[in-house]
Motif scaffolding. Sequence first.
Motif, PDB file in Angstrom:
ATOM      1  N   GLY A  76      47.476   1.102   8.083  1.00 49.54           N
ATOM      2  CA  GLY A  76      49.254   1.907   8.336  1.00 49.54           C
ATOM      3  C   GLY A  76      50.029   0.706   8.802  1.00 49.54           C
ATOM      4  N   LEU A  77      49.414  -0.864   8.571  1.00 47.36           N
ATOM      5  CA  LEU A  77      50.769  -1.543   8.022  1.00 47.36           C
ATOM      6  C   LEU A  77      51.431  -1.417   6.956  1.00 47.36           C
ATOM      7  N   VAL A  78      52.897  -1.393   7.484  1.00 43.55           N
ATOM      8  CA  VAL A  78      53.346  -1.344   6.655  1.00 43.55           C
ATOM      9  C   VAL A  78      54.313  -3.266   6.255  1.00 43.55           C
ATOM     10  N   VAL A  79      54.641  -3.594   7.845  1.00 43.06           N
ATOM     11  CA  VAL A  79      55.524  -4.877   8.238  1.00 43.06           C
ATOM     12  C   VAL A  79      54.269  -5.672   8.860  1.00 43.06           C
ATOM     13  N   ASN A  80      53.900  -6.786   8.273  1.00 45.21           N
ATOM     14  CA  ASN A  80      53.290  -7.288   9.594  1.00 45.21           C
ATOM     15  C   ASN A  80      53.970  -9.014   9.563  1.00 45.21           C
ATOM     16  N   MET A  81      54.533  -9.573  10.407  1.00 42.74           N
ATOM     17  CA  MET A  81      54.981 -11.079  10.570  1.00 42.74           C
ATOM     18  C   MET A  81      54.466 -11.289  11.806  1.00 42.74           C
ATOM     19  N   PRO A  82      54.042 -12.334  11.401  1.00 49.50           N
ATOM     20  CA  PRO A  82      53.031 -13.182  13.126  1.00 49.50           C
ATOM     21  C   PRO A  82      54.765 -14.091  13.362  1.00 49.50           C
ATOM     22  N   PHE A  83      55.018 -14.222  12.199  1.00 53.60           N
ATOM     23  CA  PHE A  83      55.979 -15.908  12.246  1.00 53.60           C
ATOM     24  C   PHE A  83      55.429 -17.334  12.529  1.00 53.60           C
ATOM     25  N   ASN A  84      54.231 -17.493  11.497  1.00 56.47           N
ATOM     26  CA  ASN A  84      53.636 -18.340  11.532  1.00 56.47           C
ATOM     27  C   ASN A  84      54.620 -19.995  10.496  1.00 56.47           C
ATOM     28  N   GLY A  85      55.950 -20.244  11.539  1.00 51.87           N
ATOM     29  CA  GLY A  85      56.724 -20.635  10.070  1.00 51.87           C
ATOM     30  C   GLY A  85      57.177 -20.729   9.694  1.00 51.87           C
ATOM     31  N   ASN A  86      57.205 -19.141   9.499  1.00 48.82           N
ATOM     32  CA  ASN A  86      58.058 -18.154   8.709  1.00 48.82           C
ATOM     33  C   ASN A  86      58.155 -17.024   8.469  1.00 48.82           C
ATOM     34  N   ALA A  87      59.369 -16.156   8.203  1.00 48.10           N
ATOM     35  CA  ALA A  87      58.806 -14.094   8.300  1.00 48.10           C
ATOM     36  C   ALA A  87      58.364 -13.876   6.663  1.00 48.10           C
ATOM     37  N   ASN A  88      57.386 -14.144   7.026  1.00 43.33           N
ATOM     38  CA  ASN A  88      56.509 -13.993   6.210  1.00 43.33           C
ATOM     39  C   ASN A  88      55.966 -12.642   6.182  1.00 43.33           C
ATOM     40  N   ASP A  89      56.293 -11.876   5.206  1.00 45.32           N
ATOM     41  CA  ASP A  89      54.955 -10.523   5.578  1.00 45.32           C
ATOM     42  C   ASP A  89      53.874 -10.463   5.191  1.00 45.32           C
ATOM     43  N   LEU A  90      52.395 -10.624   5.577  1.00 45.18           N
ATOM     44  CA  LEU A  90      51.324 -10.118   5.707  1.00 45.18           C
ATOM     45  C   LEU A  90      50.151  -9.036   5.661  1.00 45.18           C
ATOM     46  N   SER A  91      51.733  -7.999   5.386  1.00 46.07           N
ATOM     47  CA  SER A  91      51.033  -6.439   4.982  1.00 46.07           C
ATOM     48  C   SER A  91      50.728  -6.249   3.426  1.00 46.07           C
ATOM     49  N   GLY A  92      51.073  -7.022   2.925  1.00 44.67           N
ATOM     50  CA  GLY A  92      50.922  -6.667   1.317  1.00 44.67           C
ATOM     51  C   GLY A  92      51.393  -6.116   0.982  1.00 44.67           C
ATOM     52  N   ASN A  93      52.702  -5.332   1.245  1.00 51.48           N
ATOM     53  CA  ASN A  93      53.510  -4.817   0.652  1.00 51.48           C
ATOM     54  C   ASN A  93      54.870  -5.856   0.181  1.00 51.48           C
ATOM     55  N   ASN A  94      54.615  -7.578   0.424  1.00 51.68           N
ATOM     56  CA  ASN A  94      55.973  -7.997   0.213  1.00 51.68           C
ATOM     57  C   ASN A  94      57.271  -7.231   1.299  1.00 51.68           C
TER      58      ASN A  94
END
Length: 511
Positions: free
Chosen positions: A287-305
């Motif tokens: 059910g992840l919609v946003v997943n931002m671990p903030f590993n040097g950036n604010a990219n989303d790793l959930s697959g929803n861009n």
Amino acid sequence: MKKKIIGFFALLLILTTQSCKKGDSTNNPSNDPGGLGLTYATPAETAGVPWTPDFITSSLPASSFLSMPPIGNQGMQGSCVSWSAAYAGMSFFMNRLNGTNYSSNQQLCSPKYVYNQISNGACNGTSIPQNLNILLNKGVCTLADMPYNDFECSLQPNSTQNTAAAYNKIFAWKKVDKTNLNQLKSCIAAKYPIFIAVAVDASFDNLPPPYIWSSKFGTVRGGHALTVVGYDDSKAAFKIQNSWGPYWKDNGCLWISYSFFPSAVVGNECYIAFPQITNASDNISSGLVVNMPFNGNANDLSGNNNNGTVNGAVLTADHKGNANSAYKFGGVSSPGSITIPSSTSLNNISSYSVAVWLRMDSYSGEDGISNNVVDGNTQTSWQTLMYKGGNVSPQNNTAFRFFLSSSLNQFGLYLGSGAGGQASGTYSHTGEWHLYIFAKQNTTLRLYVDGVLFWDFTNPYANFTDVTGYNLMLGRSPVPGNGVPLNGAIDDFRIYNRAITQGEAQLLYKL
């Protein structure tokens, strides 16, 4: 014959020495001092241990008592800490979670399982952190699995006992502020016993009816662990469970007055533990919609861009100390934001969870002159954690937002759209990282702090569907002016399209 006599007196000397610090193994009448066995915690043992956030304190009952296991007796062994944490605390948790009632040794936890692993044949005293760490890492088996006796301390658990123990663990333990009466009472009202260290002296041993300990006198004979299991405003005292048998004092218990409690507890030795909750269906990836671990950036790793655009926020160390793995927002003097554009995956959510590690660095904000009262605390500022809505007044009034209302190093949650909203009673201190999870299912919103349910409220809260088409912003709002900016740092930001469970909240805390 001479060797036998020498051996007899040597044995007598050992037993006499032990009895001076351990006590009677049978019933303890009120005038018979019992066993001790607490070693005060070292700074190394408590280094980095966080303080528990406050539970809700706005509607505490006048009294609250936990349904504890029968009073036990540590006997001649210095195992008081294991009786407090493992027997009293874990038996309570196990029966609370399983809906059982202490009817057999299968429903009581073994202090021997924990004590023997720490003492390992030495039969010395143990500290509360040592015991809590065994419960954290290995758990505890039942008294049926490993019966207690006070004559040995070297027998180590076997594989069967270790396997059984793994089902009864805590997932975290924290410090409790012994000077914060509301926090202490709210822990009990929320169904969590408190483990404390005291110094036993004549005032303790000779406590007369009605057994309310309110002052110290006499020589201290050692440290002792006790369990806070209730409170009563009519007595102005906490109820305390001991481990010297049911015939000691008030049916095995005593009371400590509210005013004396900070003096009775040695140092900061006041702790709370939280039981591990597991469900086979728990899945923190579902059910992840946003997943931002903030590993040097604010990219989303959930697959929803749902990638974020950073403006003014700067990379900083995260809650584990890893460099450039969280974002710092500078408040009014240096506002920052992370903007996530509107998307289908963010617009069509009715049930949801928002999870974020948050560290508040200051409570100085745009609204710092306000004198409103939120849950009994004078509000000194508003700060924005998350906002989804427009940038003019009509849109702002219907926005979906999480605000932080603060006072004296503390803050609470405000959530709402339109004229709606609710302030929680859960607070923290500046400079501390805590995991906050807001989970909504139908009309129920739950707030988990560090994996623990702190707030459960029913209200027709806003949905993401109420603000379809608007961007989502972290750290401030786009309303003209500063947008009530956040002064702190965030890490590991997640949004789910469902309400996660308490077991999943614990898993996220452990990541």
